[in-house]
Design an enzyme around this catalytic site. Structure first.
Site, PDB file in Angstrom:
ATOM      1  CE1 TYR A 125      30.614  51.377  -3.245  1.00 34.67           C
ATOM      2  CE2 TYR A 125      32.039  49.846  -4.416  1.00 34.67           C
ATOM      3  CZ  TYR A 125      30.789  50.216  -3.984  1.00 34.67           C
ATOM      4  OH  TYR A 125      29.699  49.439  -4.288  1.00 34.67           O
TER       5      TYR A 125
ATOM      6  NE  ARG B 190      21.828  46.250  -3.100  1.00 33.59           N
ATOM      7  CZ  ARG B 190      21.937  45.749  -4.326  1.00 33.59           C
ATOM      8  NH1 ARG B 190      23.124  45.617  -4.883  1.00 33.59           N
ATOM      9  NH2 ARG B 190      20.880  45.357  -4.984  1.00 33.59           N
TER      10      ARG B 190
ATOM     11  CD  GLU C 100       9.575  43.093  -2.652  1.00 34.68           C
ATOM     12  OE1 GLU C 100       9.981  43.404  -3.795  1.00 34.68           O
ATOM     13  OE2 GLU C 100      10.076  42.178  -1.981  1.00 34.68           O
ATOM     14  CD  GLN C 101      10.225  37.571  -2.299  1.00 35.33           C
ATOM     15  OE1 GLN C 101       9.731  36.513  -2.605  1.00 35.33           O
ATOM     16  NE2 GLN C 101      11.522  37.763  -2.263  1.00 35.33           N
TER      17      GLN C 101
ATOM     18  CG  ASP D 232      20.048  41.200 -11.296  1.00 39.64           C
ATOM     19  OD1 ASP D 232      20.669  41.873 -12.145  1.00 39.64           O
ATOM     20  OD2 ASP D 232      20.469  41.008 -10.137  1.00 39.64           O
TER      21      ASP D 232
HETATM   22  C1  LIG Z   1      28.325  41.818  -4.840  1.00 42.14           C
HETATM   23  C2  LIG Z   1      27.505  42.586  -5.792  1.00 42.14           C
HETATM   24  C3  LIG Z   1      27.909  43.868  -6.040  1.00 42.14           C
HETATM   25  C4  LIG Z   1      27.198  44.621  -6.950  1.00 42.14           C
HETATM   26  N1  LIG Z   1      27.633  45.864  -7.213  1.00 42.14           N
HETATM   27  C5  LIG Z   1      26.978  46.591  -8.135  1.00 42.14           C
HETATM   28  C6  LIG Z   1      27.420  47.901  -8.451  1.00 42.14           C
HETATM   29  O1  LIG Z   1      28.392  48.411  -7.877  1.00 42.14           O
HETATM   30  N2  LIG Z   1      26.738  48.608  -9.397  1.00 42.14           N
HETATM   31  C7  LIG Z   1      25.653  48.067 -10.041  1.00 42.14           C
HETATM   32  O2  LIG Z   1      25.086  48.744 -10.903  1.00 42.14           O
HETATM   33  N3  LIG Z   1      25.204  46.811  -9.752  1.00 42.14           N
HETATM   34  C8  LIG Z   1      25.836  46.067  -8.825  1.00 42.14           C
HETATM   35  N4  LIG Z   1      25.382  44.812  -8.525  1.00 42.14           N
HETATM   36  C9  LIG Z   1      24.203  44.250  -9.219  1.00 42.14           C
HETATM   37  C10 LIG Z   1      22.882  44.729  -8.655  1.00 42.14           C
HETATM   38  O3  LIG Z   1      22.841  44.609  -7.270  1.00 42.14           O
HETATM   39  C11 LIG Z   1      21.699  43.984  -9.262  1.00 42.14           C
HETATM   40  O4  LIG Z   1      21.904  43.864 -10.643  1.00 42.14           O
HETATM   41  C12 LIG Z   1      20.384  44.739  -8.994  1.00 42.14           C
HETATM   42  O5  LIG Z   1      20.046  44.660  -7.633  1.00 42.14           O
HETATM   43  C13 LIG Z   1      19.243  44.200  -9.841  1.00 42.14           C
HETATM   44  O6  LIG Z   1      18.053  44.892  -9.526  1.00 42.14           O
HETATM   45  P1  LIG Z   1      16.650  44.206  -9.766  1.00 42.14           P
HETATM   46  O7  LIG Z   1      15.634  45.217  -9.370  1.00 42.14           O
HETATM   47  O8  LIG Z   1      16.601  43.632 -11.122  1.00 42.14           O
HETATM   48  O9  LIG Z   1      16.606  42.947  -8.776  1.00 42.14           O
HETATM   49  P2  LIG Z   1      16.640  42.909  -7.172  1.00 42.14           P
HETATM   50  O10 LIG Z   1      17.379  44.054  -6.622  1.00 42.14           O
HETATM   51  O11 LIG Z   1      17.093  41.535  -6.810  1.00 42.14           O
HETATM   52  O12 LIG Z   1      15.108  43.056  -6.778  1.00 42.14           O
HETATM   53  C14 LIG Z   1      14.156  42.030  -6.987  1.00 42.14           C
HETATM   54  C15 LIG Z   1      12.937  42.289  -6.103  1.00 42.14           C
HETATM   55  O13 LIG Z   1      11.935  41.312  -6.418  1.00 42.14           O
HETATM   56  C16 LIG Z   1      11.394  40.788  -5.235  1.00 42.14           C
HETATM   57  N5  LIG Z   1      10.883  39.447  -5.499  1.00 42.14           N
HETATM   58  C17 LIG Z   1      11.593  38.316  -5.749  1.00 42.14           C
HETATM   59  N6  LIG Z   1      10.773  37.277  -5.905  1.00 42.14           N
HETATM   60  C18 LIG Z   1       9.499  37.762  -5.783  1.00 42.14           C
HETATM   61  C19 LIG Z   1       8.226  37.159  -5.847  1.00 42.14           C
HETATM   62  N7  LIG Z   1       8.043  35.842  -6.046  1.00 42.14           N
HETATM   63  N8  LIG Z   1       7.123  37.955  -5.690  1.00 42.14           N
HETATM   64  C20 LIG Z   1       7.263  39.288  -5.465  1.00 42.14           C
HETATM   65  N9  LIG Z   1       8.464  39.905  -5.370  1.00 42.14           N
HETATM   66  C21 LIG Z   1       9.566  39.144  -5.528  1.00 42.14           C
HETATM   67  C22 LIG Z   1      12.571  40.813  -4.257  1.00 42.14           C
HETATM   68  O14 LIG Z   1      12.148  40.736  -2.913  1.00 42.14           O
HETATM   69  C23 LIG Z   1      13.222  42.147  -4.611  1.00 42.14           C
HETATM   70  O15 LIG Z   1      12.643  43.209  -3.915  1.00 42.14           O
HETATM   71  C24 LIG Z   1      26.060  44.056  -7.602  1.00 42.14           C
HETATM   72  C25 LIG Z   1      25.654  42.759  -7.303  1.00 42.14           C
HETATM   73  C26 LIG Z   1      26.365  42.020  -6.407  1.00 42.14           C
HETATM   74  C27 LIG Z   1      25.929  40.615  -6.114  1.00 42.14           C
END
Ligand SMILES: Cc1cc2nc3c(=O)[nH]c(=O)nc-3n(C[C@H](O)[C@H](O)[C@H](O)COP(=O)(O)OP(=O)(O)OC[C@H]3O[C@@H](n4cnc5c(N)ncnc54)[C@H](O)[C@@H]3O)c2cc1C
Length: 383
Positions: free
Chosen positions: A210, A101, A27-28, A290
């Protein structure tokens, strides 16, 4: 090895640990943390988490609303009502709930660290990877490198892992801008949070709110169509005045919530879209959450899809004879579903934003529940 200790990366790490597969997460960030905001966990997400052994933590930290309502933005009239609580539990075998979150992130990180205190390496910003016949090496900006059998980019919407794997088109500004805020429930009228999950819709405007943390905090996200703000970041500050001006025609109960936001808890960002990828893997590298399928937030399914990915990928890694086979089974199980969610999430906003708000119930025939998304069980789906 996994790059990124977000919700998706940690869900996958926990799934792998439980299946007895060695895993390390890079993790960064120098410290683990999450943005101050809420998240809805539909039953498909909470079922995946329950299978990861987090049932007790979910019961303690998540809030299941008794029902949800879609309201007319000006009059507050209920246009659509959806029963939740016990009914959802009976229908899907898992609750629909709301959670902070940071609480979800902490419960995942604590569980991963309880299995292996050294599993998460902080302060490791991924820079690039190299592949060779026997494995893959990740290089980090701190000068360290790490090698393993496979690498999965769980590094979010701007994924550096994805950028190295796939030729990328530039993300497109959707013309949607969002504000998010947290307000103390004690500072708003009781009717403003009844039901505990409510959405107000109007032409070109959407306000979702909510309760989280046992009803102490109101989480909200407010969306509008606008051309003049194009910053894709979750941590840009905004002002309460700006949100109030933008939602000037909304019901007093909505404006009471916005008005109760402490100035330091009001943020703004631009929403960008990216086209779905047909395939996520190249050799020993793949993507998750994502990074694989950046999804607009209008169905509240982004995090839930990342959790499902984590569980399914862990099952595929545990049950396959090679990395290539695991990634092929993972994609076969996940690409179609997550692409559907990406496309439907981009469409649903047009139904919320349409000018004839009064007729929303007639248009509300394609949503996360009617599409059958809630029935999915990441632990049982064939892989
Ligand atoms: C306004 C909003 C509301 C939302 N509401 C909901 C909801 O109600 N329900 C729902 O299911 N989803 C919701 N989402 C979507 C959800 O937040 C994301 O889809 C989710 O966080 C994706 O998880 P992830 O682990 O793929 O990515 P992230 O949570 O973005 O995690 C990525 C991780 O990778 C790390 N990283 C990035 N680059 C590097 C690098 N170069 N080297 C090492 N580490 C790195 C980051 O620091 C982070 O810790 C919402 C999104 C938004 C914008």
């Amino acid at each position: 090895m996994l790059i990124g200790a977000g919700i998706g990366g940690l869900s996958c790490a926990l799934g792998l640990q439980r299946a007895g597969v060695a895993v390390k997460v890079y993790e960064q960030a120098p410290e683990l943390g999450e943005v101050g905001a809420g998240l809805t966990l539909s039953p498909n997400g909470s079922k995946a988490l329950m299978g990861l052994g987090l049932e007790r933590e979910l019961e303690e930290l998540a809030d299941p609303p008794s029902y949800q309502a879609v309201h007319h933005y000006r009059t507050g009239r209920i246009l659509v009502r959806r029963e939740r609580g016990e009914l959802t539990l009976q229908q899907y075998g898992a609750p629909y709930c709301q959670i902070h979150r940071a609480d979800l992130h902490d419960m995942l990180a604590d569980a991963v660290r309880a299995n292996d205190p050294d599993c998460i390496a902080l302060g490791h910003e991924f820079e690039r990877f190299t592949q060779h016949s026997g494995g893959v090496t990740a290089w980090f900006t701190n000068g360290n490198s790490a090698s393993g059998r496979a690498l999965v980019g769980c590094d979010g919407v701007k994924s550096p892992v994805r950028s190295q794997m796939h030729e990328q088109e530039s993300p497109k500004f959707t013309r949607y801008v969002a504000w998010r805020g947290l307000a103390p429930a004690a500072k708003v009228p009781a009717e403003a949070v009844d039901p505990p999950s409510g959405t107000y819709i109007g032409p070109g405007h959407l306000f979702v709110r909510y309760l989280i943390r046992g009803g102490e905090t109101v989480n909200y996200v407010a969306f509008v169509e606008r051309d003049d703000w194009q910053v894709e970041s979750w941590s840009q500050r905004s002002t309460v005045r700006e949100v109030l001006d933008e939602f000037s025609e909304f019901h007093d109960l909505v404006r009471a919530i916005i008005g109760a936001t402490p100035p330091e808890l009001c943020y703004k960002w631009g929403l960008f879209s990216r086209r779905p990828l047909e395939s996520w893997s190249v050799g020993r590298i793949s993507l998750l959450g994502d990074a694989a399928h950046p999804t607009l937030p209008f169905m509240g399914q982004g995090a839930v899809m990342a959790i499902e990915d984590g569980v399914v990928l862990a099952r595929c890694m545990a049950e396959s004879g090679s990395v290539a086979e695991a990634f092929q089974r993972y994609e076969a199980a996940r690409v179609e579903r997550t692409t559907l969610v990406m496309l439907e999430s981009a469409e649903i906003i047009h139904r919320f934003f349409a000018p004839d708000t009064d007729r929303f119930a007639e248009r509300n025939n394609r949503n996360e529940e009617s599409l059958g998304l809630f029935h999915y069980d990441a632990w049982q789906v064939p892989v």
